[in-house]
Scaffold this motif. Structure first.
Motif, PDB file in Angstrom:
ATOM      1  N   ARG A   1      12.179  -6.665  11.003  1.00  0.00           N
ATOM      2  CA  ARG A   1      12.466  -5.200  10.536  1.00  0.00           C
ATOM      3  C   ARG A   1      12.136  -5.048   9.215  1.00  0.00           C
ATOM      4  N   LEU A   2      11.785  -3.646   8.750  1.00  0.00           N
ATOM      5  CA  LEU A   2      11.423  -3.295   7.802  1.00  0.00           C
ATOM      6  C   LEU A   2      11.717  -1.629   7.538  1.00  0.00           C
ATOM      7  N   GLY A   3      12.043  -1.631   6.238  1.00  0.00           N
ATOM      8  CA  GLY A   3      12.262  -0.126   5.753  1.00  0.00           C
ATOM      9  C   GLY A   3      11.099  -0.066   4.583  1.00  0.00           C
ATOM     10  N   TYR A   4      10.242   1.232   4.792  1.00  0.00           N
ATOM     11  CA  TYR A   4       8.987   1.096   3.547  1.00  0.00           C
ATOM     12  C   TYR A   4       9.041   2.896   3.278  1.00  0.00           C
ATOM     13  N   THR A   5       8.867   3.108   1.986  1.00  0.00           N
ATOM     14  CA  THR A   5       8.897   4.393   1.474  1.00  0.00           C
ATOM     15  C   THR A   5       7.386   4.448   0.716  1.00  0.00           C
ATOM     16  N   TYR A   6       6.811   5.552   1.025  1.00  0.00           N
ATOM     17  CA  TYR A   6       5.488   5.867   0.309  1.00  0.00           C
ATOM     18  C   TYR A   6       5.030   7.140   0.009  1.00  0.00           C
ATOM     19  N   MET A   7       4.065   7.297  -0.647  1.00  0.00           N
ATOM     20  CA  MET A   7       3.273   8.625  -0.944  1.00  0.00           C
ATOM     21  C   MET A   7       2.020   8.875   0.147  1.00  0.00           C
ATOM     22  N   THR A   8       1.912   9.520   0.676  1.00  0.00           N
ATOM     23  CA  THR A   8       0.683  10.026   1.522  1.00  0.00           C
ATOM     24  C   THR A   8      -0.371  11.052   0.937  1.00  0.00           C
ATOM     25  N   THR A   9      -1.317  11.024   1.107  1.00  0.00           N
ATOM     26  CA  THR A   9      -2.365  12.344   1.050  1.00  0.00           C
ATOM     27  C   THR A   9      -2.386  13.275   2.048  1.00  0.00           C
ATOM     28  N   ALA A  10      -1.676  12.979   3.156  1.00  0.00           N
ATOM     29  CA  ALA A  10      -1.889  13.798   4.463  1.00  0.00           C
ATOM     30  C   ALA A  10      -0.783  14.787   4.274  1.00  0.00           C
TER      31      ALA A  10
ATOM     32  N   LEU B   1      -1.952 -10.870   6.330  1.00  0.00           N
ATOM     33  CA  LEU B   1      -1.259 -10.475   7.124  1.00  0.00           C
ATOM     34  C   LEU B   1      -0.770  -8.988   6.659  1.00  0.00           C
ATOM     35  N   THR B   2      -1.245  -7.828   7.740  1.00  0.00           N
ATOM     36  CA  THR B   2      -1.061  -6.356   7.180  1.00  0.00           C
ATOM     37  C   THR B   2      -0.083  -6.030   8.486  1.00  0.00           C
ATOM     38  N   LEU B   3       0.316  -4.756   8.234  1.00  0.00           N
ATOM     39  CA  LEU B   3       1.145  -4.100   9.180  1.00  0.00           C
ATOM     40  C   LEU B   3       1.039  -2.565   9.104  1.00  0.00           C
ATOM     41  N   THR B   4       0.827  -1.923  10.158  1.00  0.00           N
ATOM     42  CA  THR B   4       0.511  -0.577  10.075  1.00  0.00           C
ATOM     43  C   THR B   4       1.518   0.462   9.720  1.00  0.00           C
ATOM     44  N   VAL B   5       1.324   1.589   8.950  1.00  0.00           N
ATOM     45  CA  VAL B   5       2.421   2.793   8.917  1.00  0.00           C
ATOM     46  C   VAL B   5       1.683   3.838   9.631  1.00  0.00           C
ATOM     47  N   PRO B   6       2.403   5.020   9.678  1.00  0.00           N
ATOM     48  CA  PRO B   6       2.036   6.082  10.463  1.00  0.00           C
ATOM     49  C   PRO B   6       0.853   7.074   9.618  1.00  0.00           C
ATOM     50  N   PHE B   7       0.828   7.187   8.557  1.00  0.00           N
ATOM     51  CA  PHE B   7      -0.002   7.973   7.630  1.00  0.00           C
ATOM     52  C   PHE B   7      -0.844   7.115   6.408  1.00  0.00           C
ATOM     53  N   ASN B   8      -2.016   7.493   6.079  1.00  0.00           N
ATOM     54  CA  ASN B   8      -2.529   6.848   4.848  1.00  0.00           C
ATOM     55  C   ASN B   8      -1.720   6.811   3.590  1.00  0.00           C
ATOM     56  N   CYS B   9      -1.560   5.598   3.158  1.00  0.00           N
ATOM     57  CA  CYS B   9      -1.016   5.576   1.817  1.00  0.00           C
ATOM     58  C   CYS B   9      -1.816   6.336   0.648  1.00  0.00           C
ATOM     59  N   GLY B  10      -1.002   6.550  -0.194  1.00  0.00           N
ATOM     60  CA  GLY B  10      -1.809   7.394  -1.270  1.00  0.00           C
ATOM     61  C   GLY B  10      -2.760   6.639  -2.234  1.00  0.00           C
ATOM     62  N   ASN B  11      -3.273   6.937  -3.460  1.00  0.00           N
ATOM     63  CA  ASN B  11      -4.151   6.501  -4.055  1.00  0.00           C
ATOM     64  C   ASN B  11      -3.440   5.960  -5.437  1.00  0.00           C
ATOM     65  N   GLY B  12      -4.069   4.794  -6.108  1.00  0.00           N
ATOM     66  CA  GLY B  12      -3.412   4.494  -7.164  1.00  0.00           C
ATOM     67  C   GLY B  12      -1.902   3.899  -7.267  1.00  0.00           C
ATOM     68  N   ASN B  13      -1.411   4.471  -8.011  1.00  0.00           N
ATOM     69  CA  ASN B  13       0.263   4.177  -8.079  1.00  0.00           C
ATOM     70  C   ASN B  13       1.072   4.556  -6.945  1.00  0.00           C
ATOM     71  N   PHE B  14       0.708   5.299  -5.751  1.00  0.00           N
ATOM     72  CA  PHE B  14       1.527   6.014  -4.907  1.00  0.00           C
ATOM     73  C   PHE B  14       1.594   5.294  -3.763  1.00  0.00           C
ATOM     74  N   MET B  15       1.538   3.780  -3.720  1.00  0.00           N
ATOM     75  CA  MET B  15       1.220   3.018  -2.506  1.00  0.00           C
ATOM     76  C   MET B  15       2.472   2.532  -1.829  1.00  0.00           C
ATOM     77  N   GLY B  16       3.652   2.836  -2.517  1.00  0.00           N
ATOM     78  CA  GLY B  16       5.124   2.598  -1.946  1.00  0.00           C
ATOM     79  C   GLY B  16       5.632   1.348  -2.234  1.00  0.00           C
ATOM     80  N   GLY B  17       6.764   0.891  -1.592  1.00  0.00           N
ATOM     81  CA  GLY B  17       7.307  -0.059  -1.611  1.00  0.00           C
ATOM     82  C   GLY B  17       8.473  -0.281  -0.508  1.00  0.00           C
ATOM     83  N   GLY B  18       9.085  -1.443  -0.253  1.00  0.00           N
ATOM     84  CA  GLY B  18      10.183  -1.606   1.014  1.00  0.00           C
ATOM     85  C   GLY B  18      10.858  -2.726   0.893  1.00  0.00           C
TER      86      GLY B  18
ATOM     87  N   GLY C   1       0.998  -0.737  -0.037  1.00  0.00           N
ATOM     88  CA  GLY C   1       0.255  -0.076   0.767  1.00  0.00           C
ATOM     89  C   GLY C   1      -1.143  -0.373   0.273  1.00  0.00           C
ATOM     90  N   ALA C   2      -2.093  -0.256   1.119  1.00  0.00           N
ATOM     91  CA  ALA C   2      -3.687  -0.211   0.781  1.00  0.00           C
ATOM     92  C   ALA C   2      -3.868   1.071   0.666  1.00  0.00           C
TER      93      ALA C   2
END
Length: 158
Positions: free
Chosen positions: A149-158, A78-95, A114-115
């Protein structure tokens, strides 16, 4: 144009990007949101975000009344979309899940991540008891109707 604070003139300390917006989030089967994956008939499908530099804060609210697709009731992740690509490695976030009456975590959800370099997130779980599995929550674990409902924070490369 960069925003500088106080008397600081160093470019490294400047804010170069700030954005607020909305987007349309989707649940899917291993990132597949078409009829060959998993399709939910949404009655509410809302996503809002704030992006400051490379940090993205997302708020998602989804309500649906039916589920279809060839992979909607099997062991696809089961996956869910976010607005920007997640970062690589340790920067994929949490929620944090704010409300859920439709996704069965079997009381053993362990996290959300995040993927790498993709705009999808996964829901982790650990095995606890007979008939449960380690890995990700599967499409078979989502009800044919519900609210999430979900709150999620992550780092993007965008």
């Amino acid at each position: 144009m960069a925003i500088l604070f106080g008397g600081d003139t160093a470019d490294a300390n400047a804010l170069h990007d700030y954005e607020e917006g909305t987007y349309t989030p989707y649940f899917g089967a291993s990132g597949n949101y078409s009829s060959s994956g998993m399709v939910l008939n949404y009655t509410t499908q809302y996503g809002a975000y704030v992006k400051i530099g490379h940090i993205v804060v997302v708020s998602i609210s989804l309500t649906w009344n039916s589920k279809s697709g060839s992979n909607s009731n099997n062991t696809n992740d089961l996956t869910l979309t976010v607005p920007f690509n997640c970062g690589n490695g340790n920067f994929m976030g949490g929620g944090t899940i704010g409300y859920n009456n439709a996704v069965d975590f079997n009381s053993d959800a362990r996290g959300i991540h995040g993927a790498s370099a993709s705009n999808i997130i996964y829901f982790d779980r650990v095995a606890q008891g007979s008939g449960k599995h380690s890995g990700y929550v599967m499409t078979q674990n989502i009800s044919s109707s519900g609210h999430f409902r979900l709150g999620y924070t992550y780092m993007t490369t965008a």
